[in-house]
Enzyme design. Structure first.
Site, PDB file in Angstrom:
ATOM      1  CB  SER A 188     103.116 -52.104   9.833  1.00 51.82           C
ATOM      2  OG  SER A 188     101.874 -52.010   9.149  1.00 51.82           O
TER       3      SER A 188
ATOM      4  CG  HIS B  83      93.591 -67.155   6.565  1.00 50.24           C
ATOM      5  ND1 HIS B  83      92.737 -67.051   7.631  1.00 50.24           N
ATOM      6  CD2 HIS B  83      92.894 -67.782   5.579  1.00 50.24           C
ATOM      7  CE1 HIS B  83      91.558 -67.579   7.304  1.00 50.24           C
ATOM      8  NE2 HIS B  83      91.634 -68.037   6.064  1.00 50.24           N
TER       9      HIS B  83
ATOM     10  CB  CYS C 264     106.663 -48.635   8.141  1.00 48.84           C
ATOM     11  SG  CYS C 264     106.157 -48.379   9.850  1.00 48.84           S
TER      12      CYS C 264
END
Length: 405
Positions: free
Chosen positions: A65, A70, A85
């Site tokens: 995934s 940030h 996943c």
């Protein structure tokens, strides 16, 4: 990458990170790559963006995934988002833990969310700012009836019923709930021949009332689909054969798919009187809700008018805990404005309080109840005389108002 539709999503906030590190694109990307590889996931590509005057975003595309960071150098904060996943789903948590070791934040807040077919949850509102989360192991029914969003699923408490995200009953606790709602009323009533049940779609209340000696139980529920699905899928209450007999009205239980308000009008016109009327609906809401009208004064007054001499009105009245007792206070005031005798039953094994009102002026209603309990045809499994005595003590928050009896 496995095709299994399940995974783990980790959302983290790192605080107190060195400001220079928060603005160092190369170190941040290296730390993210190292953490992901250490967690055993497969990196397909990494892209990044350096902002002006400061701040960095690094985004990794994974076979499993994605992962991203940030940064906010001006405050020393970093948002972290990792989702993995399939069979390596738990690698997301490991990657964030390794990233924490690389960046040495002063504080960490991390939330781990399981997603996919094995991760269904219901968030049940408990009080202001409080939510109870139910993990659903296997969803059996998830549908919108004409009146509610209905879910039947296997949980840690067995097969469980939810209405608009509120738990209605579970295989584990339903007997405690239903006995708390019914048995004190059976013991308070002058006799028990005719019973009216409004709501209680599982059918337990109707069957229990027959076992307690009622020769007629009128069961009224507006939501036919819910009642039918309960009979089909719940391991307690009506079976499909039981429900078919109740709909055909060939036995003591007579099923009526109708609005409770309308049924009361028909019963009044027919001159029907009941020894006990039970209101068991989705919880009264603090905020406005369509079904609240079935808890309010006018509806209760109409129920009272249909009681036989010595008859009892029973209602689920809210929760006794201090963070969600507003509807209990409302019900307490309503019952005391209508009845000469009011007895609460505060279950010691369930979170709900039930109120029982009768127009008979009883000097010691609890003594009458404990004496009658031993003679009931229905033998309660979760209530004895001591439980009745203890349960009839109203919560302290209500005690400064009107006492029992």
């Amino acid at each position: 990458m496995t095709a299994e539709f399940t995974g783990w999503h980790v959302l983290a906030e790192f605080g107190g990170v060195d400001a220079a590190l928060c603005d160092d694109l190369e170190r941040l990307e290296t730390a993210l790559r190292k953490s992901l590889l250490g967690a055993g996931v497969t990196i397909c590509d990494v892209t990044h963006k350096k902002f002006d005057p400061q701040g960095v975003t690094v985004l990794a595309l994974l076979s499993e995934s994605h992962a991203s960071i940030h940064t906010y150098p001006e405050s020393g904060d970093i948002f972290v988002d990792v989702f993995t996943c399939g069979s390596i789903g738990a690698g997301a948590t490991k990657a964030v833990e390794l990233l924490q070791a690389e960046l040495s934040p002063g504080s960490v807040h991390m939330e781990v969310i399981q997603r996919g077919h094995a991760a269904r949850r219901i968030h049940e509102p408990v009080g202001e700012g409080l939510t109870r989360v139910w993990d659903l192991q296997d969803v059996i029914v998830d549908t919108r009836t004409p009146f509610q969003h209905m879910v039947i699923a296997k949980t840690a408490q067995g097969v469980s019923l939810f209405s608009d995200d509120d738990r209605q009953s579970t295989e584990y606790s339903q007997l405690t709930y239903h006995e708390a709602m019914l048995v004190p009323g059976y013991a308070l009533a002058a006799k028990l021949d005719k019973v009216l049940i409004i709501g209680s779609g599982e059918g337990v209340a109707s069957q229990m009332s027959v076992a307690a000696g009622a020769s007629l139980v009128d069961h009224v529920d507006i939501d036919q689909l819910e009642v039918e699905l309960c009979a089909k899928h719940l391991p307690y209450g009506y079976t499909e054969a039981d429900l078919a007999e109740a709909v055909a009205q060939t036995g003591p239980i007579k099923m009526h798919y109708a609005d409770g308000w309308d049924f009361l009008a028909r019963a009044e016109a027919a001159g029907t009187r009941y020894d006990m009327i039970v209101i068991d609906l989705p919880d009264e809401r603090v905020e406005d809700a369509q079904h609240n009208r079935l808890y309010e004064d006018e509806f209760l007054q109409r129920c009272k008018a249909l009681l036989a001499e010595g008859g009892v009105l029973a209602a689920q009245a809210g929760c006794q805990t201090m963070w969600r007792n507003e509807t209990l206070e409302r019900s307490w005031d309503r019952f005391h404005s209508l009845f000469d005798t009011v007895v609460p039953y505060v279950s010691d094994e369930h979170e709900w309080t039930f109120l029982f009102g009768t127009s008979a002026a009883l000097a010691d209603p609890v003594a009458k109840m404990t004496e009658t309990l031993a003679t009931l045809p229905y033998r309660a499994e979760t209530i004895d005389a001591r439980a009745l005595i203890r349960g009839a003590i109203e919560p302290h928050a209500l005690r400064a108002g009107v006492g029992v009896g």
